[in-house]
Write an enzyme that holds these catalytic residues in place. Sequence first.
Site, mmCIF file in Angstrom:
data_model
loop_
_atom_site.group_PDB
_atom_site.id
_atom_site.type_symbol
_atom_site.label_atom_id
_atom_site.label_comp_id
_atom_site.label_asym_id
_atom_site.label_seq_id
_atom_site.Cartn_x
_atom_site.Cartn_y
_atom_site.Cartn_z
ATOM 1 C CG HIS A 80 13.513 -5.151 -40.148
ATOM 2 N ND1 HIS A 80 13.313 -3.807 -40.352
ATOM 3 C CD2 HIS A 80 14.743 -5.427 -40.659
ATOM 4 C CE1 HIS A 80 14.361 -3.278 -40.955
ATOM 5 N NE2 HIS A 80 15.241 -4.239 -41.170
ATOM 6 N N PRO A 172 18.214 -1.050 -36.520
ATOM 7 C CG PRO A 172 20.048 -2.190 -35.636
ATOM 8 C CD PRO A 172 18.552 -2.296 -35.794
#
Length: 333
Positions: A80, A172
Site C-alpha cells: 500500500h 487495488p
Amino acid sequence: MIKFCYLAIFIILVHHLVAIQSINAAAPKKGVSRNPADFLSLGYYLKKCPEAEGIIQQKVGAWIQKDFTLAASIIRLHFHDCAVRGCDASILLNYRGSERAAYVSSSLRGFQMIDDIKEALEKKCPRTVSCADILTAAARDATVFAGGPFWEVPFGRKDGRISLAKEAEMVPQGHENVTALIQLFKAKGLDILDLVTLSGAHTIGRSTCGPFLNRLYNFNGTRKPDPSLNTYYLKLLKKRCRHSTDLVYLDAITPRTFDTVFYTNLKRKAGLLTTDQDLYSDPRTAPFVEAMSSQPFLFENQFLVSMTKLGNVQVLTGNEGEVRVNCNYINAR
C-alpha cells in the site's frame, strides 16, 4: 495449456536472470540518467547503524510469534505504501486527510510493529534509519518468518512529507479487472509477471468479507452468486461471512504457509477476491498462474525479484525527503 506453461516458465527464468543482473549492476556511466533506486545500497547502514537489520529482524520475529497474521499485514502495508507515491512511508503518516486515515485503509495493520522498531532504532542510532527502509526490510523479514524466500534489501530511502487520503484509492480493492491491474503496475514500473507473483502474497493473510460479498449473493446485479465460484467454496464462504466485517483466509487450504496453494486454488475456482480469480481466466496472466501452481521454486525465486522491484518504486533519496524521528509525523522544522 501445457505449451503456455512451458512458455511461462521460460519467461519467468529470463525475467529472473535479467532482474538479478539489473539489481547487481554497476553504477551507470557518467552522463547517463540515473533512477533514484540506483542510489540505494546494501551497505548504506554499515557504518551509520550496523545493527539496524538485526534490530528490525528481531522485532518483526517477536511480533509475528505473538500473532502470525501480522506477517501478511506487514507485506500488505508495504505494498500500500509503494503503490502510492512510491516507497516513502507515506502510508505511516497519521493525521486527518492522510492515506492512513482513508476509509480504504481502515483494515491495514502493523503500524504498532513499525513504531516499536522505530523506537528501538532511534535509541540505537538517532535520526539515521528511515521509516521507508524499516517498512521495506520488515516486509522482507515478515516473508521469511512466514516461510518465504530471503532477499537482500538495498537501503537509503528517505521518508516523504506528503500523504493524501484520496490517493489511497489508487491501491487495488479486490474488484478491479486484469487490464486495470496491469496498467496500475505498469505505471509503477512493474510488469504482468510482477502482478501475478505479488498477488501470490495472498498465500497468507486474511480479508474482510465486504470486498467480495457481491460474489456470494448479488454478482453483477443478478441476485445470484458468481457462477465462477467453486460450489463447495461458495457454501463455506456463506457460512463464514455473516457480516461484511467478518474475516476469512485468502487461502482456505494452507493459510499459515507461504506456498503455491494460492495458485492451485485459482485453478479450482476457489480464489477469494475477483482480482485474484481473474488472473486464471485472463489469457495474459493464466500461463503464469499455471506455471507457478506446479513449480514452487519458480514462485519463490520470482517473488524475491518482484519484491525487490516493488521496494525500489519511486523511492526518495538524498535531500528529496527526510528521516522521520517518529514514523507517524513529519519532522518539526
